[in-house]
Motif scaffolding. Structure first.
Motif, PDB file in Angstrom:
ATOM      1  N   GLU A  95      54.195  46.984  18.871  1.00 45.88           N
ATOM      2  CA  GLU A  95      54.329  45.536  18.851  1.00 45.88           C
ATOM      3  C   GLU A  95      55.252  45.088  17.721  1.00 45.88           C
ATOM      4  O   GLU A  95      55.112  45.540  16.590  1.00 45.88           O
ATOM      5  CB  GLU A  95      52.957  44.905  18.668  1.00 45.88           C
ATOM      6  CG  GLU A  95      52.989  43.416  18.929  1.00 45.88           C
ATOM      7  CD  GLU A  95      51.602  42.821  18.840  1.00 45.88           C
ATOM      8  OE1 GLU A  95      51.092  42.399  19.883  1.00 45.88           O
ATOM      9  OE2 GLU A  95      51.043  42.794  17.720  1.00 45.88           O
ATOM     10  N   GLY A  97      56.811  42.385  15.078  1.00 42.97           N
ATOM     11  CA  GLY A  97      56.401  41.213  14.297  1.00 42.97           C
ATOM     12  C   GLY A  97      57.646  40.502  13.795  1.00 42.97           C
ATOM     13  O   GLY A  97      58.762  40.991  13.969  1.00 42.97           O
TER      14      GLY A  97
ATOM     15  N   GLU B 171      54.700  31.370  13.700  1.00 40.77           N
ATOM     16  CA  GLU B 171      54.889  32.317  12.596  1.00 40.77           C
ATOM     17  C   GLU B 171      54.602  31.652  11.252  1.00 40.77           C
ATOM     18  O   GLU B 171      54.019  32.247  10.354  1.00 40.77           O
ATOM     19  CB  GLU B 171      56.336  32.828  12.643  1.00 40.77           C
ATOM     20  CG  GLU B 171      56.689  33.799  11.552  1.00 40.77           C
ATOM     21  CD  GLU B 171      58.171  34.169  11.583  1.00 40.77           C
ATOM     22  OE1 GLU B 171      58.763  34.204  12.684  1.00 40.77           O
ATOM     23  OE2 GLU B 171      58.731  34.399  10.502  1.00 40.77           O
ATOM     24  N   ASP B 192      43.686  34.995  26.191  1.00 42.60           N
ATOM     25  CA  ASP B 192      44.054  36.313  25.660  1.00 42.60           C
ATOM     26  C   ASP B 192      45.555  36.412  25.433  1.00 42.60           C
ATOM     27  O   ASP B 192      46.016  36.917  24.406  1.00 42.60           O
ATOM     28  CB  ASP B 192      43.612  37.435  26.617  1.00 42.60           C
ATOM     29  CG  ASP B 192      42.112  37.645  26.570  1.00 42.60           C
ATOM     30  OD1 ASP B 192      41.491  37.187  25.576  1.00 42.60           O
ATOM     31  OD2 ASP B 192      41.561  38.237  27.510  1.00 42.60           O
ATOM     32  N   MET B 195      46.485  34.335  22.450  1.00 43.34           N
ATOM     33  CA  MET B 195      46.108  34.951  21.176  1.00 43.34           C
ATOM     34  C   MET B 195      46.939  36.195  20.863  1.00 43.34           C
ATOM     35  O   MET B 195      47.235  36.467  19.705  1.00 43.34           O
ATOM     36  CB  MET B 195      44.605  35.294  21.165  1.00 43.34           C
ATOM     37  CG  MET B 195      43.683  34.097  20.953  1.00 43.34           C
ATOM     38  SD  MET B 195      44.118  33.048  19.526  1.00 43.34           S
ATOM     39  CE  MET B 195      43.937  34.213  18.178  1.00 43.34           C
ATOM     40  N   ARG B 196      47.340  36.942  21.904  1.00 43.08           N
ATOM     41  CA  ARG B 196      48.219  38.090  21.653  1.00 43.08           C
ATOM     42  C   ARG B 196      49.533  37.624  21.041  1.00 43.08           C
ATOM     43  O   ARG B 196      50.050  38.240  20.109  1.00 43.08           O
ATOM     44  CB  ARG B 196      48.498  38.858  22.957  1.00 43.08           C
ATOM     45  CG  ARG B 196      47.459  39.916  23.281  1.00 43.08           C
ATOM     46  CD  ARG B 196      48.037  41.004  24.181  1.00 43.08           C
ATOM     47  NE  ARG B 196      48.628  40.498  25.426  1.00 43.08           N
ATOM     48  CZ  ARG B 196      47.928  40.127  26.492  1.00 43.08           C
ATOM     49  NH1 ARG B 196      46.606  40.199  26.490  1.00 43.08           N
ATOM     50  NH2 ARG B 196      48.542  39.687  27.575  1.00 43.08           N
ATOM     51  N   VAL B 198      50.029  34.798  19.348  1.00 46.47           N
ATOM     52  CA  VAL B 198      49.756  34.306  17.991  1.00 46.47           C
ATOM     53  C   VAL B 198      49.660  35.482  17.019  1.00 46.47           C
ATOM     54  O   VAL B 198      50.289  35.486  15.956  1.00 46.47           O
ATOM     55  CB  VAL B 198      48.445  33.489  17.951  1.00 46.47           C
ATOM     56  CG1 VAL B 198      48.032  33.197  16.513  1.00 46.47           C
ATOM     57  CG2 VAL B 198      48.608  32.181  18.727  1.00 46.47           C
ATOM     58  N   ARG B 199      48.911  36.508  17.403  1.00 49.46           N
ATOM     59  CA  ARG B 199      48.683  37.647  16.491  1.00 49.46           C
ATOM     60  C   ARG B 199      49.951  38.449  16.231  1.00 49.46           C
ATOM     61  O   ARG B 199      50.134  38.987  15.144  1.00 49.46           O
ATOM     62  CB  ARG B 199      47.593  38.566  17.045  1.00 49.46           C
ATOM     63  CG  ARG B 199      46.203  37.976  16.932  1.00 49.46           C
ATOM     64  CD  ARG B 199      45.747  37.846  15.476  1.00 49.46           C
ATOM     65  NE  ARG B 199      44.603  36.944  15.364  1.00 49.46           N
ATOM     66  CZ  ARG B 199      44.592  35.847  14.606  1.00 49.46           C
ATOM     67  NH1 ARG B 199      45.645  35.510  13.891  1.00 49.46           N
ATOM     68  NH2 ARG B 199      43.519  35.078  14.556  1.00 49.46           N
ATOM     69  N   ALA B 200      50.836  38.543  17.243  1.00 44.80           N
ATOM     70  CA  ALA B 200      52.095  39.264  17.037  1.00 44.80           C
ATOM     71  C   ALA B 200      52.924  38.568  15.964  1.00 44.80           C
ATOM     72  O   ALA B 200      53.635  39.216  15.189  1.00 44.80           O
ATOM     73  CB  ALA B 200      52.872  39.347  18.343  1.00 44.80           C
ATOM     74  N   ASN B 202      51.686  36.223  13.647  1.00 40.40           N
ATOM     75  CA  ASN B 202      50.967  35.748  12.474  1.00 40.40           C
ATOM     76  C   ASN B 202      49.592  36.412  12.464  1.00 40.40           C
ATOM     77  O   ASN B 202      48.627  35.885  12.999  1.00 40.40           O
ATOM     78  CB  ASN B 202      50.850  34.223  12.554  1.00 40.40           C
ATOM     79  CG  ASN B 202      50.594  33.578  11.227  1.00 40.40           C
ATOM     80  OD1 ASN B 202      49.982  34.180  10.357  1.00 40.40           O
ATOM     81  ND2 ASN B 202      51.030  32.344  11.076  1.00 40.40           N
ATOM     82  N   LYS B 203      49.548  37.588  11.849  1.00 39.94           N
ATOM     83  CA  LYS B 203      48.410  38.489  11.996  1.00 39.94           C
ATOM     84  C   LYS B 203      47.071  37.875  11.600  1.00 39.94           C
ATOM     85  O   LYS B 203      46.069  38.080  12.263  1.00 39.94           O
ATOM     86  CB  LYS B 203      48.661  39.753  11.147  1.00 39.94           C
ATOM     87  CG  LYS B 203      48.427  41.056  11.883  1.00 39.94           C
ATOM     88  CD  LYS B 203      49.221  42.200  11.267  1.00 39.94           C
ATOM     89  CE  LYS B 203      48.845  42.576   9.854  1.00 39.94           C
ATOM     90  NZ  LYS B 203      47.555  43.230   9.658  1.00 39.94           N
ATOM     91  N   ASP B 204      47.058  37.139  10.488  1.00 40.50           N
ATOM     92  CA  ASP B 204      45.775  36.723   9.929  1.00 40.50           C
ATOM     93  C   ASP B 204      45.489  35.229  10.030  1.00 40.50           C
ATOM     94  O   ASP B 204      44.497  34.758   9.481  1.00 40.50           O
ATOM     95  CB  ASP B 204      45.700  37.140   8.446  1.00 40.50           C
ATOM     96  CG  ASP B 204      45.888  38.639   8.276  1.00 40.50           C
ATOM     97  OD1 ASP B 204      45.282  39.387   9.070  1.00 40.50           O
ATOM     98  OD2 ASP B 204      46.653  39.058   7.383  1.00 40.50           O
TER      99      ASP B 204
END
Lengths: 113, 232
Positions: A95, A97, B171, B192, B195-196, B198-200, B202-204
């Motif tokens: 993935e 980033g 981001e 899902d 959220m995938r 978003v997490r890619a 901005n991890k936290d």
């Protein structure tokens, strides 16, 4: 509308560096603009034609280097260009980033006389 | 013929904006005020989220700056609630920038009348300045306006693909509010997938699901803001 204030700022920066280097006129401004910076080179040129008049930059050529955004893979660390609706790394399937590539918005050099 | 010389510049165009933004951040912190930059599309419910938060955090001092292209209806509505709200009309511009906020803050009564005597003393943060940015998911993300927190409002009605289409806003967000979640049963919102994305980017980042209709999510969001203010 969006590019107007940044074009003013670009002229201000170029004029300052021209004066500091003892120049009297800016002949060329080399601008680096990432596609994710949110700025469109052609719009900057358009405003520049109007508001560059009467400044040290009047008539200068605006050279723009565009930078395509890249993601950085969180698995293998390689940079790659994003395809629509996906963050998947084409090298390893990991993935991607965010990275800073593609967010540039600065004057690299000016040419003065 | 004059000699043409090349001069290295390497200067960011937004440096000045960012310097002013840093100054605002510091200035507001000294007044005991945390600044929240609220961003989101037109119709995302920015003003509604704001009103809910102001109610939840009614024990904190509240200030609002409303950015709008030309109307002041949101400001009028807030003033009716007794909130100190100031309008900035950008007249066509698609975002707020740090100089606009700096100028506006100069004309606001931020309280703490004695702060000049205690300039070096850190006030406890007991106030919040909410800045509602112009409704737009693209440009506001590029400009720091002196905020301590970038709060992004995304809605289930906009669809689950927003992080993929407007990555910068997601981001840069310090907190994401997923609004109108009471409508999920009636929509094809794919949480899902959302959220995938978003997490890619901005991890936290914390994501709070809220609804004005049911009130859900607001106590948790308010608690997060309270803790953030306490840790400034």
């Amino acid at each position: 509308m969006h590019e107007y204030p940044v074009t003013l700022q670009m002229i201000k920066i170029a004029e300052k560096h021209c004066r500091d280097a003892g120049g009297r006129k800016v002949k060329k401004i080399h601008l680096v603009v990432g596609d994710y910076s949110g700025y469109i080179g052609d719009s900057i040129r358009m405003y520049f034609d109007a508001i560059g008049e009467g400044t040290l930059c009047e008539g200068a050529e605006i050279q723009i280097t565009r930078v395509k955004p890249q993601l950085k893979c969180t698995e293998c660390g390689q940079y790659f260009e994003k395809v629509p609706m996906s963050f998947t790394c084409p090298h390893c399937g990991g993935e991607g980033g965010p990275s800073s590539v593609g967010k540039e918005f600065y004057i690299e050099t000016i040419e003065i006389e | 013929m004059h000699d043409v010389r090349k001069v290295d510049v390497m200067e960011n165009i937004l440096d000045e904006n960012d310097h002013i933004a840093e100054h605002i951040k510091e200035h507001m912190k000294q007044h005991g005020i945390m600044v929240i930059n609220e961003m989101g599309s037109p119709g995302a419910g920015k003003t509604t989220v704001l009103k809910n938060l102001i109610q939840e955090l009614s024990d904190m001092k509240t200030f609002v700056i409303e950015g709008d292209i030309e109307s002041d209806i949101d400001t009028v509505a807030l003033k009716e609630l007794g909130i100190q709200a100031v309008q900035i009309n950008t007249f066509g511009a698609c975002h707020l920038d740090a100089p606009m906020i700096d100028h506006t803050i100069d004309h606001m009564d931020l309280g703490h009348g004695h702060h000049h005597h205690h300039h070096d003393v850190q006030q406890p943060v007991d106030g919040i300045l909410y800045i509602e940015n112009v409704g737009n998911l693209v440009c506001p993300a590029e400009f720091s306006i002196g905020e301590h927190v970038k709060m992004l409002i995304s809605t289930v009605t906009e669809g689950s693909d927003k992080p993929y289409k407007y990555p910068l806003a997601f981001e840069k967000a310090d907190v994401i509010v997923l609004n109108k979640v009471d409508l999920i049963p009636y929509l094809d919102f794919d949480e899902d997938f959302f959220m995938r994305g978003v997490r890619a980017l901005n991890k936290d980042v914390p994501v709070f699901k809220v609804s004005h209709k049911t009130g859900e999510g607001y106590p948790e969001l308010a608690q997060w803001i309270r803790e953030k203010a306490g840790s400034l």
